[in-house]
Write a protein that holds these residues in place. Structure first.
Motif, PDB file in Angstrom:
ATOM      1  N   THR A  23       0.794  -1.201   0.051  1.00 49.37           N
ATOM      2  CA  THR A  23       0.100   0.094  -0.129  1.00 49.37           C
ATOM      3  C   THR A  23       0.895   1.248   0.012  1.00 49.37           C
ATOM      4  OG1 THR A  23      -0.337  -0.034   2.581  1.00 49.37           O
ATOM      5  CG2 THR A  23      -1.827  -1.210   1.472  1.00 49.37           C
ATOM      6  N   MET A  24       2.357   1.184  -0.013  1.00 49.02           N
ATOM      7  CA  MET A  24       2.858   2.499   0.287  1.00 49.02           C
ATOM      8  C   MET A  24       2.725   3.497  -0.633  1.00 49.02           C
ATOM      9  SD  MET A  24       7.093   2.783   0.582  1.00 49.02           S
ATOM     10  CE  MET A  24       7.317   2.479  -0.970  1.00 49.02           C
ATOM     11  N   ARG A  25       2.356   3.155  -1.975  1.00 50.29           N
ATOM     12  CA  ARG A  25       2.188   4.296  -3.158  1.00 50.29           C
ATOM     13  C   ARG A  25       0.931   4.613  -2.946  1.00 50.29           C
ATOM     14  NH1 ARG A  25       7.115   5.974  -4.510  1.00 50.29           N
ATOM     15  NH2 ARG A  25       8.437   3.949  -4.424  1.00 50.29           N
ATOM     16  N   ASN A  37      -5.870  11.147  -5.048  1.00 51.51           N
ATOM     17  CA  ASN A  37      -7.257  10.574  -5.506  1.00 51.51           C
ATOM     18  C   ASN A  37      -7.646   9.662  -4.600  1.00 51.51           C
ATOM     19  OD1 ASN A  37      -9.465   9.503  -6.904  1.00 51.51           O
ATOM     20  ND2 ASN A  37      -8.426   9.729  -8.985  1.00 51.51           N
ATOM     21  N   ARG A  38      -8.419  10.147  -3.705  1.00 53.33           N
ATOM     22  CA  ARG A  38      -8.836   9.341  -2.557  1.00 53.33           C
ATOM     23  C   ARG A  38      -9.674   8.401  -2.955  1.00 53.33           C
ATOM     24  NH1 ARG A  38      -8.637   9.252   2.954  1.00 53.33           N
ATOM     25  NH2 ARG A  38     -10.136   8.231   3.910  1.00 53.33           N
ATOM     26  N   PRO A  39     -10.744   8.305  -3.791  1.00 53.68           N
ATOM     27  CA  PRO A  39     -11.743   7.457  -4.334  1.00 53.68           C
ATOM     28  C   PRO A  39     -10.939   6.388  -5.111  1.00 53.68           C
ATOM     29  CG  PRO A  39     -12.559   9.749  -4.557  1.00 53.68           C
ATOM     30  CD  PRO A  39     -11.184   9.873  -4.256  1.00 53.68           C
ATOM     31  N   GLU A  40     -10.089   6.617  -5.831  1.00 56.44           N
ATOM     32  CA  GLU A  40      -9.433   5.783  -6.539  1.00 56.44           C
ATOM     33  C   GLU A  40      -8.551   4.696  -5.752  1.00 56.44           C
ATOM     34  OE1 GLU A  40      -6.715   5.194 -10.765  1.00 56.44           O
ATOM     35  OE2 GLU A  40      -6.466   6.954  -9.516  1.00 56.44           O
ATOM     36  N   ALA A  41      -8.032   5.404  -4.634  1.00 54.74           N
ATOM     37  CA  ALA A  41      -7.130   4.647  -3.688  1.00 54.74           C
ATOM     38  C   ALA A  41      -8.050   3.533  -3.155  1.00 54.74           C
ATOM     39  CB  ALA A  41      -6.507   5.484  -2.696  1.00 54.74           C
ATOM     40  N   LEU A  42      -9.187   3.987  -2.704  1.00 55.40           N
ATOM     41  CA  LEU A  42     -10.131   3.083  -1.861  1.00 55.40           C
ATOM     42  C   LEU A  42     -10.524   1.949  -2.844  1.00 55.40           C
ATOM     43  CD1 LEU A  42     -12.419   5.738  -0.070  1.00 55.40           C
ATOM     44  CD2 LEU A  42     -10.618   4.054   0.795  1.00 55.40           C
ATOM     45  N   ILE A  44      -9.034   0.976  -5.336  1.00 56.78           N
ATOM     46  CA  ILE A  44      -7.627   0.031  -5.733  1.00 56.78           C
ATOM     47  C   ILE A  44      -7.733  -1.095  -4.431  1.00 56.78           C
ATOM     48  CG2 ILE A  44      -5.229  -0.298  -5.421  1.00 56.78           C
ATOM     49  CD1 ILE A  44      -5.085   2.349  -6.983  1.00 56.78           C
ATOM     50  N   LEU A  45      -7.911  -0.624  -3.358  1.00 55.62           N
ATOM     51  CA  LEU A  45      -7.913  -1.915  -2.244  1.00 55.62           C
ATOM     52  C   LEU A  45      -9.344  -2.459  -2.390  1.00 55.62           C
ATOM     53  CD1 LEU A  45      -7.048   0.639   0.460  1.00 55.62           C
ATOM     54  CD2 LEU A  45      -5.688  -1.352  -0.297  1.00 55.62           C
ATOM     55  N   ILE A 261       4.762  -8.152  -3.564  1.00 54.14           N
ATOM     56  CA  ILE A 261       3.554  -7.418  -3.112  1.00 54.14           C
ATOM     57  C   ILE A 261       3.809  -5.685  -4.026  1.00 54.14           C
ATOM     58  CG2 ILE A 261       3.365  -8.081  -1.000  1.00 54.14           C
ATOM     59  CD1 ILE A 261       5.080  -5.797   0.269  1.00 54.14           C
ATOM     60  N   PRO A 262       3.520  -6.150  -5.425  1.00 55.87           N
ATOM     61  CA  PRO A 262       3.593  -4.869  -6.080  1.00 55.87           C
ATOM     62  C   PRO A 262       2.740  -3.746  -5.657  1.00 55.87           C
ATOM     63  CG  PRO A 262       2.731  -6.515  -7.325  1.00 55.87           C
ATOM     64  CD  PRO A 262       3.212  -7.145  -6.265  1.00 55.87           C
ATOM     65  N   GLY A 263       3.147  -2.482  -5.468  1.00 57.07           N
ATOM     66  CA  GLY A 263       2.311  -1.519  -5.125  1.00 57.07           C
ATOM     67  C   GLY A 263       2.048  -0.404  -6.305  1.00 57.07           C
ATOM     68  N   THR A 264       0.867   0.221  -6.315  1.00 55.44           N
ATOM     69  CA  THR A 264       0.474   1.089  -6.983  1.00 55.44           C
ATOM     70  C   THR A 264      -0.516   2.174  -6.753  1.00 55.44           C
ATOM     71  OG1 THR A 264      -0.173   1.664  -9.518  1.00 55.44           O
ATOM     72  CG2 THR A 264      -1.043  -0.154  -8.548  1.00 55.44           C
ATOM     73  N   SER A 265      -0.484   3.286  -7.338  1.00 53.86           N
ATOM     74  CA  SER A 265      -1.678   4.315  -7.101  1.00 53.86           C
ATOM     75  C   SER A 265      -2.505   4.281  -8.281  1.00 53.86           C
ATOM     76  CB  SER A 265      -1.033   5.555  -6.723  1.00 53.86           C
ATOM     77  OG  SER A 265      -0.354   6.229  -7.691  1.00 53.86           O
ATOM     78  N   SER A 266      -2.338   3.649  -9.163  1.00 55.00           N
ATOM     79  CA  SER A 266      -3.359   3.341 -10.341  1.00 55.00           C
ATOM     80  C   SER A 266      -4.131   2.045 -10.496  1.00 55.00           C
ATOM     81  CB  SER A 266      -2.452   3.617 -11.606  1.00 55.00           C
ATOM     82  OG  SER A 266      -3.039   3.189 -12.743  1.00 55.00           O
ATOM     83  N   LEU A 267      -5.524   2.469 -10.699  1.00 52.53           N
ATOM     84  CA  LEU A 267      -6.204   1.146 -10.875  1.00 52.53           C
ATOM     85  C   LEU A 267      -5.781   0.295 -12.120  1.00 52.53           C
ATOM     86  CD1 LEU A 267      -8.479  -0.054  -9.411  1.00 52.53           C
ATOM     87  CD2 LEU A 267     -10.041   1.185 -11.007  1.00 52.53           C
ATOM     88  N   ALA A 268      -5.568   1.097 -13.093  1.00 49.92           N
ATOM     89  CA  ALA A 268      -5.289   0.405 -14.326  1.00 49.92           C
ATOM     90  C   ALA A 268      -3.780  -0.556 -14.263  1.00 49.92           C
ATOM     91  CB  ALA A 268      -4.819   1.298 -15.681  1.00 49.92           C
ATOM     92  N   HIS A 269      -2.900   0.138 -13.401  1.00 45.75           N
ATOM     93  CA  HIS A 269      -1.529  -0.482 -13.186  1.00 45.75           C
ATOM     94  C   HIS A 269      -1.746  -1.819 -12.317  1.00 45.75           C
ATOM     95  CE1 HIS A 269       0.987   2.973 -14.462  1.00 45.75           C
ATOM     96  NE2 HIS A 269       0.723   2.466 -15.473  1.00 45.75           N
ATOM     97  N   LEU A 270      -2.687  -1.613 -11.184  1.00 46.06           N
ATOM     98  CA  LEU A 270      -2.917  -2.775 -10.336  1.00 46.06           C
ATOM     99  C   LEU A 270      -3.527  -3.958 -11.006  1.00 46.06           C
ATOM    100  CD1 LEU A 270      -3.861  -4.120  -7.495  1.00 46.06           C
ATOM    101  CD2 LEU A 270      -6.079  -3.168  -8.170  1.00 46.06           C
ATOM    102  N   ARG A 271      -4.353  -3.787 -12.158  1.00 43.91           N
ATOM    103  CA  ARG A 271      -4.898  -4.788 -12.863  1.00 43.91           C
ATOM    104  C   ARG A 271      -3.840  -5.504 -13.838  1.00 43.91           C
ATOM    105  NH1 ARG A 271     -10.016  -1.271 -13.723  1.00 43.91           N
ATOM    106  NH2 ARG A 271     -11.608  -2.128 -12.266  1.00 43.91           N
ATOM    107  N   GLU A 272      -2.869  -4.657 -14.320  1.00 38.95           N
ATOM    108  CA  GLU A 272      -1.716  -5.109 -15.061  1.00 38.95           C
ATOM    109  C   GLU A 272      -1.080  -6.127 -14.209  1.00 38.95           C
ATOM    110  OE1 GLU A 272       0.375  -1.784 -16.942  1.00 38.95           O
ATOM    111  OE2 GLU A 272      -1.594  -1.134 -18.269  1.00 38.95           O
ATOM    112  N   ASN A 273      -0.556  -5.505 -12.850  1.00 42.36           N
ATOM    113  CA  ASN A 273       0.241  -6.192 -12.197  1.00 42.36           C
ATOM    114  C   ASN A 273      -0.244  -7.739 -11.588  1.00 42.36           C
ATOM    115  OD1 ASN A 273       1.888  -4.077 -11.910  1.00 42.36           O
ATOM    116  ND2 ASN A 273       1.003  -3.313  -9.968  1.00 42.36           N
ATOM    117  N   LEU A 274      -1.497  -7.664 -11.564  1.00 46.00           N
ATOM    118  CA  LEU A 274      -2.236  -8.668 -11.371  1.00 46.00           C
ATOM    119  C   LEU A 274      -2.360  -9.824 -12.275  1.00 46.00           C
ATOM    120  CD1 LEU A 274      -5.058  -7.677  -9.133  1.00 46.00           C
ATOM    121  CD2 LEU A 274      -2.942  -8.585  -8.281  1.00 46.00           C
TER     122      LEU A 274
END
Length: 290
Positions: A23-25, A37-42, A44-45, A261-274
């Motif tokens: 979650t660091m990012r 972008n708080r809504p995006e951060a939530l 992402i989780l 445990i790759p971290g990101t602040s981007s929803l698109a990057h989260l999906r790519e990482n997974l």
């Protein structure tokens, strides 16, 4: 995803999917303050957990306390299969510097703060982050951690940012459930940073394998990408994936005890990482990358 078990010989083993989320990012610039972008951060989780992530890494000194509060807001009450791992041993000054916070009193205050902000009665896994050689010995720090484990505040104790020698010492002092060190395809050994040295994962990997200890790579993407034209870029093109995804796939294939445990602040990057969990590297791919 494949799974990995933390503390398999204990009375309370934890089995999680082998691609977690750090979650660091999610914080503001320099790992300080609220997210842009708080809504995006939530989201992402929530998306991470909905997509099969069952291991989330945090620390009360991210923000400070920002990621813990985001986790609680997004995910509490927590799914039964979710493991939330936090870290203690450090804190931040107003100038955003990183300093040790590792006396027994400091560590107890950090654990109590994590319990409060995450709204938990027990933290499933806590990493003691080592911040160089100071007046507080490793014996004293780990002694405080094991004491809180006996009290029921901590379920499992791990070590973070450890040298080979420090891990060997820790193993003599008690049960070490996990290790969290910097590790990626391009950064495998100690890296010097402004706030101190970060030991690399390759320096402790064989010890972790020998003792059945999951090794959790952090900063697995920050220093992951070598110069253009590298072997990792070539293999990524062959698999039609990004170099970042290939780096995560390399970690997953490098050893069954690795839990990235790759971290990101981007929803698109989260999906790519997974999506990296679905990449299959052949023995020939791995040999070429080595």
């Amino acid at each position: 995803m494949q799974t990995i078990t933390i503390a398999p010989k204990s009375t309370q083993p934890l089995t999680v999917n082998r691609l977690g989320y750090g979650t660091m990012r999610l914080t503001g610039p320099e790992i300080w303050g609220e997210p842009a972008n708080r809504p995006e951060a939530l989201q992402i989780l929530r998306t991470a957990v909905e997509s099969g992530v069952t291991f989330i890494d945090t620390a009360d000194y991210y923000g400070e306390d920002v990621t813990n509060r985001l986790i609680r807001e997004a995910l509490h009450p927590y799914p039964s299969e979710l493991v939330i791992c936090t870290k203690v041993g450090a804190t931040r000054r107003p100038d955003k510097s990183w300093v040790p916070y590792n006396t027994p009193e400091n560590l107890r205050a950090s654990i109590d703060n994590n319990l409060r902000t995450l709204r938990q009665e027990q933290i499933q896994l806590v990493h003691l982050r080592l911040m160089g050689h100071g007046p507080v010995s490793l014996d004293e720090q780990l002694g405080a951690m094991f004491e809180m484990q006996q009290e029921g505040k901590i379920q499992h104790v791990g070590l973070s940012n450890v040298t080979r020698e420090e891990l060997q010492t820790g193993l003599q002092l008690g049960e070490i459930a996990t290790v969290e060190n910097m590790y990626s395809y391009a950064q495998r050994t100690t890296m010097k940073l402004p706030h101190g040295a970060n030991p690399g994962g390759e320096e402790v990997l064989d010890l972790c394998e020998q003792h059945g200890i999951p090794l959790i790579p952090f900063f697995s993407l920050l220093h992951a990408l070598p110069k253009t034209g590298s072997k990792i870029a070539e293999v990524a093109r062959q698999h039609n994936v990004s170099e970042a995804q290939l780096n995560l796939a390399w970690l997953l294939h490098k050893s069954p005890c690795l839990l990235p445990i790759p971290g990101t602040s981007s929803l698109a990057h989260l999906r790519e990482n997974l999506q990296a969990a679905a990449i299959r590297l052949s023995p020939e791919d791995m040999a070429y990358l080595e």
